[in-house]
Design a protein around this motif. Structure first.
Motif, mmCIF file in Angstrom:
data_model
loop_
_atom_site.group_PDB
_atom_site.id
_atom_site.type_symbol
_atom_site.label_atom_id
_atom_site.label_comp_id
_atom_site.label_asym_id
_atom_site.label_seq_id
_atom_site.Cartn_x
_atom_site.Cartn_y
_atom_site.Cartn_z
ATOM 1 N N LEU A 1 14.451 -45.333 38.429
ATOM 2 C CA LEU A 1 14.374 -44.134 37.610
ATOM 3 C C LEU A 1 15.512 -44.154 36.607
ATOM 4 O O LEU A 1 16.624 -44.602 36.914
ATOM 5 N N ARG A 2 15.214 -43.700 35.408
ATOM 6 C CA ARG A 2 16.252 -43.512 34.388
ATOM 7 C C ARG A 2 16.142 -42.100 33.845
ATOM 8 O O ARG A 2 15.110 -41.730 33.282
ATOM 9 N N LEU A 3 17.196 -41.326 34.020
ATOM 10 C CA LEU A 3 17.242 -39.956 33.529
ATOM 11 C C LEU A 3 18.327 -39.899 32.462
ATOM 12 O O LEU A 3 19.520 -39.957 32.776
ATOM 13 N N GLY A 4 17.905 -39.806 31.208
ATOM 14 C CA GLY A 4 18.870 -39.880 30.126
ATOM 15 C C GLY A 4 19.532 -41.244 30.125
ATOM 16 O O GLY A 4 18.870 -42.275 30.044
ATOM 17 N N SER A 5 20.841 -41.273 30.266
ATOM 18 C CA SER A 5 21.561 -42.550 30.294
ATOM 19 C C SER A 5 21.857 -43.027 31.700
ATOM 20 O O SER A 5 22.473 -44.090 31.874
ATOM 21 N N THR A 6 21.435 -42.287 32.717
ATOM 22 C CA THR A 6 21.795 -42.606 34.097
ATOM 23 C C THR A 6 20.623 -43.262 34.812
ATOM 24 O O THR A 6 19.501 -42.748 34.776
ATOM 25 N N GLN A 7 20.910 -44.369 35.468
ATOM 26 C CA GLN A 7 19.880 -45.126 36.177
ATOM 27 C C GLN A 7 20.043 -44.939 37.688
ATOM 28 O O GLN A 7 21.161 -44.884 38.198
ATOM 29 N N TYR A 8 18.895 -44.863 38.361
ATOM 30 C CA TYR A 8 18.884 -44.594 39.795
ATOM 31 C C TYR A 8 17.935 -45.567 40.497
ATOM 32 O O TYR A 8 17.026 -46.137 39.887
ATOM 33 N N ALA A 9 18.151 -45.669 41.803
ATOM 34 C CA ALA A 9 17.232 -46.420 42.671
ATOM 35 C C ALA A 9 16.812 -45.510 43.815
ATOM 36 O O ALA A 9 17.631 -44.778 44.385
ATOM 37 N N TYR A 10 15.527 -45.548 44.153
ATOM 38 C CA TYR A 10 15.041 -44.851 45.341
ATOM 39 C C TYR A 10 15.234 -45.760 46.550
ATOM 40 O O TYR A 10 14.823 -46.927 46.535
ATOM 41 N N VAL A 11 15.853 -45.225 47.582
ATOM 42 C CA VAL A 11 16.126 -45.991 48.801
ATOM 43 C C VAL A 11 15.587 -45.213 49.989
ATOM 44 O O VAL A 11 15.481 -43.985 49.955
ATOM 45 N N ASP A 12 15.250 -45.939 51.045
ATOM 46 C CA ASP A 12 14.605 -45.291 52.192
ATOM 47 C C ASP A 12 15.591 -44.809 53.247
ATOM 48 O O ASP A 12 15.197 -44.457 54.357
ATOM 49 N N GLY A 13 16.869 -44.794 52.907
ATOM 50 C CA GLY A 13 17.884 -44.327 53.853
ATOM 51 C C GLY A 13 18.798 -45.422 54.320
ATOM 52 O O GLY A 13 19.947 -45.171 54.700
ATOM 53 N N ARG A 14 18.307 -46.661 54.303
ATOM 54 C CA ARG A 14 19.131 -47.823 54.632
ATOM 55 C C ARG A 14 18.866 -48.898 53.582
ATOM 56 O O ARG A 14 17.723 -49.189 53.267
ATOM 57 N N PHE A 15 19.928 -49.479 53.042
ATOM 58 C CA PHE A 15 19.747 -50.485 52.011
ATOM 59 C C PHE A 15 21.010 -51.336 51.914
ATOM 60 O O PHE A 15 22.023 -51.044 52.560
ATOM 61 N N GLN A 16 20.942 -52.372 51.102
ATOM 62 C CA GLN A 16 22.078 -53.251 50.867
ATOM 63 C C GLN A 16 22.447 -53.231 49.393
ATOM 64 O O GLN A 16 21.587 -53.103 48.526
ATOM 65 N N VAL A 17 23.735 -53.373 49.149
ATOM 66 C CA VAL A 17 24.206 -53.410 47.773
ATOM 67 C C VAL A 17 25.500 -54.218 47.737
ATOM 68 O O VAL A 17 26.290 -54.189 48.686
ATOM 69 N N GLU A 18 25.699 -54.951 46.663
ATOM 70 C CA GLU A 18 26.974 -55.636 46.446
ATOM 71 C C GLU A 18 27.813 -54.775 45.517
ATOM 72 O O GLU A 18 27.411 -54.484 44.385
ATOM 73 N N LEU A 19 28.986 -54.367 46.009
ATOM 74 C CA LEU A 19 29.863 -53.498 45.240
ATOM 75 C C LEU A 19 31.207 -54.179 45.024
ATOM 76 O O LEU A 19 31.655 -54.975 45.855
ATOM 77 N N PRO A 20 31.858 -53.851 43.917
ATOM 78 C CA PRO A 20 33.195 -54.406 43.697
ATOM 79 C C PRO A 20 34.210 -53.804 44.659
ATOM 80 O O PRO A 20 34.088 -52.644 45.069
ATOM 81 N N VAL A 21 35.195 -54.599 45.019
ATOM 82 C CA VAL A 21 36.302 -54.099 45.825
ATOM 83 C C VAL A 21 37.137 -53.167 44.955
ATOM 84 O O VAL A 21 37.397 -53.437 43.784
ATOM 85 N N GLY A 22 37.543 -52.054 45.539
ATOM 86 C CA GLY A 22 38.324 -51.069 44.798
ATOM 87 C C GLY A 22 37.532 -49.802 44.570
ATOM 88 O O GLY A 22 36.649 -49.446 45.364
ATOM 89 N N GLU A 23 37.815 -49.104 43.482
ATOM 90 C CA GLU A 23 37.169 -47.827 43.206
ATOM 91 C C GLU A 23 35.731 -48.026 42.722
ATOM 92 O O GLU A 23 35.462 -48.844 41.853
ATOM 93 N N VAL A 24 34.826 -47.260 43.329
ATOM 94 C CA VAL A 24 33.421 -47.213 42.931
ATOM 95 C C VAL A 24 32.985 -45.750 43.030
ATOM 96 O O VAL A 24 33.418 -45.023 43.936
ATOM 97 N N TYR A 25 32.118 -45.340 42.111
ATOM 98 C CA TYR A 25 31.615 -43.969 42.122
ATOM 99 C C TYR A 25 30.154 -43.980 42.560
ATOM 100 O O TYR A 25 29.399 -44.908 42.256
ATOM 101 N N VAL A 26 29.758 -42.938 43.282
ATOM 102 C CA VAL A 26 28.390 -42.849 43.776
ATOM 103 C C VAL A 26 27.849 -41.451 43.499
ATOM 104 O O VAL A 26 28.596 -40.460 43.541
#
Length: 846
Positions: free
Chosen positions: A397-422
């Motif tokens: 989903l893309r709402l304006g400039s923000t992109q989203y993913a629908y997840v079923d409650g459990r998922f995997q993601v690769e994130l950078p070490v350090g500060e991340v916003y959710v």
């Protein structure tokens, strides 16, 4: 230091592009040879490595090995860490098909590992280093089938990004959605590039000796010495980098030239400007941010996969990536540009989204963001969401400039070490979550919690989107649960010669339905002028044809097979619900169908401006003021990944009834509904609620009205309306999440009473809309008199006359009988409205 030295092999070439016999044998398999004319010649660069090739046309251009077990020596002066060969092998197939399985097409490598030659490095001190050249290892056949890539060599055509949004050639749209092109396959032949490492870079080279084994034929087209430190064809993983240019180089991103010699520039983007502290507090949350128009930029992000020895060139400024990889940041050679490695340390996380009220995993919509503003999608989701019509339905989903993913409650993601916003969002009853995370090195688990301050399901309400297209039923369940929806009405339809979701029609709840979530595939039946009508929950056979009367709903020249009223009658016969979608347009026959009682509800979703007396709302009020009871429902008309399912939705009150489609339909018919893009409304008129009727004696009376609004997004005004006029309001100038009002209303004639609320804040769908909601009315009958508005009746009669005029002039009649049935819908409705006009003492010319 220069990176490359190209060798001129012209004096050593012994073969051209023809296939004339040499020593009694043709050099190349005849089926392979017909592709070889397209191999490039002259000065070329492959994967950033330059070569001096032979001529593209005429003359000798290759150094051919293997016809007689010959050996050829090419003098080489100086030092180099790698020798890069552009070469290729003949097919492993016998031209007569001997000794091989039947029906094997050329391009399948039949003898992988076959020793074809040795490339020998000869040093000035007399020592040598020998490297075996094997089929499908260091070299490959000039043209290979899918799945037959070389293990240690690259095809000369570089892998490349594809512009997902085009332009693309005929029949190429699907390929471009991958956003990546592999260069090894295709109709033409390929050179194969092999970087032969020098085990003794400290020694000076004297020559390279090429020794054929005699097992097969191969050709060397070019040799280049590489003086860099690392393997020129081995790339590091894709990394995000920030490029900063001098102000005088600012330009629209697409106009900024960017290239790289030993790698690939995969993506470039200008993420939304981002300040973490401001973002955490900004409102509204969970529903996107404004998409800014493209402007000249001097700072942007790029994603690069490259050799560490690569040089990135941006707007004429050259930056050595070795310094970027080693130090994290580097300036260009001229000191004017800067490249910074953004998030070099990463970790894979198993994430659980937990419903704080139950402790169980909960489907949701999620957005991760790096401190630089970059979207970080969970695995299985796009980095750039395609929000074009009918182009992307993969749970993004893309709402304006923000992109989203629908997840079923459990998922995997690769994130950078350090500060991340959710950011997490789940419909209108869960509080959106914005949070700054600190990801630790080696972290493997992450738990996020969603709080649910409101739970209307416990109060007997269910939520529905009446109008969704194109999703598969399974994806519809995922997105519905991620948005807190109970019912998705997925509508098959026709668009010219395109038919969508027809294969999903079952005449029952879709098999994907589960866990208090129902998906039912109905139809949206459409005519470009007469109008659209949604047939929800039809059992058994669908109501076909779905469209009529020509483009763009049905196909060119299609006749008017039947009226919308006939479609509605067939839906009712099959236990379905009839909805006027995107009310009121196309505005024509829907007038007749409402007058004749064929429509159960109208989609009231016209929240695009910061007022509530919009075109759709006031048109609905006309019907209410004429005494036609029409429930307010919410539906999105979702047709792209830019529209959230349930972004405008219907709340219907089932009370203690079991949640089934039939009971939901019964609640809609009864008018126990409100439509909303966020707020939750309640309405009581002397203890009666939406859809109820209150009877007063002649002369009327005074009624107490209580309205309440609650919302996860701030809103600014709650109103009570009577017959379309605001009679009471509660204003929260700074915005609030909850308010209520009580008022007394004196009614002397039959009326309707409803509640509505509005926010000045916008949320982002395909278009921006305001946070707003509107209840269906409570009806008040005074002295047995019906509601009626002569001016609105005259307006409706004009539209009915227009429909008849179109049927009589521009429509293509299917046949006389069908045309007469279509006309009868208008004629019957017109006569009914005429009778009411006369009954109220008004005349209208026929």
């Amino acid at each position: 230091m220069r990176k490359f030295t190209t060798l001129d092999l012209a004096a050593y070439f012994n073969a051209g592009r023809g296939n004339e016999p040499v020593a009694g044998r043709a050099p190349w398999h005849p089926e392979l040879h017909r592709f070889m004319a397209q191999l490039p010649g002259g000065e070329q660069t492959f994967w950033g490595v330059p070569f001096a090739l032979g001529p593209a046309e005429g003359g000798k251009c290759w150094l051919l090995l293997g016809l007689g077990g010959e050996s050829l020596t090419v003098p080489v002066q100086g030092e180099a860490n790698y020798r890069v060969f552009a070469h290729f092998a003949d097919s492993s197939h016998d031209p007569e098909g001997r000794g091989q399985p039947a029906g094997v097409n050329i391009g399948l490598v039949l003898r992988p590992g076959e020793h074809l030659a040795d490339y020998v490095l000869v040093y000035e001190d007399g020592s040598e280093h020998r490297q075996a050249i094997r089929r499908r290892f260091e070299v490959n056949e000039a043209r290979v089938s899918w799945g037959q890539l070389a293990f240690q060599a690259r095809a000369h055509i570089v892998d490349a990004p594809l512009p997902m949004r085009g332009p693309y050639g005929r029949n190429q749209w699907g390929y471009y959605q991958t956003a990546a092109l592999q260069g090894a396959y295709g109709g033409a032949a390929r050179y194969w590039l092999y970087a032969l490492p020098n085990p003794h870079p400290e020694k000076r080279l004297k020559a390279v000796r090429l020794e054929a084994s005699g097992a097969g034929r191969l050709a060397v087209a070019g040799i280049t010495l590489y003086h860099g430190r690392e393997h020129p064809l081995r790339h590091r993983r894709l990394e995000a980098m920030q490029v900063t240019l001098p102000p005088e180089d600012a330009a629209p991103l697409d106009n900024i030239e960017i290239g790289i010699d030993l790698g690939i520039v995969a993506r470039r983007e200008v993420p939304p400007s981002f300040n973490g502290d401001t973002w955490l507090q900004a409102q509204p949350q969970g529903w996107g941010e404004e998409r800014k128009p493209e402007e000249p930029v001097s700072r942007f992000l790029t994603a690069v996969t490259a050799s560490a020895d690569a040089t990135l060139k941006v707007a004429g400024h050259e930056v050595d990536l070795h310094d970027v990889y080693d130090e994290g940041v580097a300036e260009s050679h001229d000191g004017k540009a800067r490249v910074e490695l953004l998030t070099p340390r990463k970790t894979w996380l198993h994430v659980t989204v937990e419903d704080a009220s139950t402790g169980l995993p909960s489907p949701a919509r999620v957005h991760f963001r790096a401190p630089d503003g970059r979207y970080l999608p969970p695995y299985g989701h796009r980095h750039e969401v395609n929000d074009n019509w009918f182009e992307d339905y993969g749970g993004d989903l893309r709402l304006g400039s923000t992109q989203y993913a629908y997840v079923d409650g459990r998922f995997q993601v690769e994130l950078p070490v350090g500060e991340v916003y959710v950011e997490l969002s789940k419909g209108f009853e869960y509080r959106p979550l914005r949070q700054k995370l600190l990801i630790e090195p080696g972290q493997r688990e992450l738990k996020l919690r969603l709080e649910r301050p409101l739970n209307l399901r416990r109060e007997g309400w269910v939520t529905a989107d009446t109008h969704v297209h194109f999703l598969s039923p399974e994806t519809a369940v995922l997105e519905a649960q991620g948005e807190g929806l109970n019912l998705v009405n997925l509508l098959a339809s026709q668009w010219g010669d395109l038919f969508t979701n027809v294969g999903d029609i079952s005449g029952n709840a879709a098999g994907a339905s589960r866990n208090d979530t129902i998906v039912w595939v109905g139809t949206e039946n459409r005519q470009h002028l007469l109008g659209h009508i949604s047939l929800l929950g039809t059992k058994g056979a669908p109501v076909f044809p779905m469209c009529a009367s020509g483009a763009s709903e049905s196909y060119l020249g299609d006749p008017t097979w039947m009226s919308m009223g006939e479609w509605a009658d067939l839906c009712r016969e099959r236990e379905g619900i009839v909805i006027a979608p995107h009310f009121p347009n196309p505005l024509c026959e829907i007038v007749a169908d409402i007058i004749l009682g064929k429509v159960d509800g109208a989609e009231i979703r016209d929240f695009g401006v910061p007022v509530l007396d919009t075109y759709a709302t006031t048109e609905w009020y006309r019907f209410l003021n004429l005494g036609y009871r029409l429930a307010a429902v919410g539906g999105t008309d979702k047709m792209s990944a830019g529209m959230p399912v349930g972004g405008v939705r219907t709340y219907a009150h089932l009370g203690d009834e079991e949640f089934t489609f039939a009971n939901w339909g019964k609640a809609v018919r009864a008018g126990r509904t409100f439509t909303t893009s966020g707020p939750i409304l309640s309405l009581q008129v002397e203890g009666h609620t939406m859809g109820d009727e209150i009877r007063l004696p002649a002369g009327g009376g005074t009624l107490e009205v209580a309205a309440q609004a609650r919302s996860m997004q701030p809103f600014h005004e709650l109103q009570v309306v009577v017959n379309g006029q605001v009679v009471a309001r509660e204003v929260a100038e700074k915005g609030t999440g909850a308010t209520s009002l009580r008022t007394k209303v004196r009614l002397e004639r039959s009326s309707w009473v409803a509640a509505r609320c509005l926010s000045q804040l916008k949320v982002w769908h395909v278009w921006p809309i305001h946070v707003a909601a509107h209840t269906s009315p409570v009806y008040v009958n005074v002295g047995g008199q019906e509601m009626f508005s002569p001016s609105d009746a005259t307006y409706m009669l004009t539209l009915l006359d227009g429909g008849l005029a179109w049927l009589d002039t521009l429509s293509i009649a299917a046949d006389a009988e069908r045309q007469a049935r279509a006309r009868s819908v208008f004629e019957t409705a017109r006569e009914a409205l005429h009778r009411r006009l006369h009954a109220h003492g008004h005349a209208h010319a026929h």
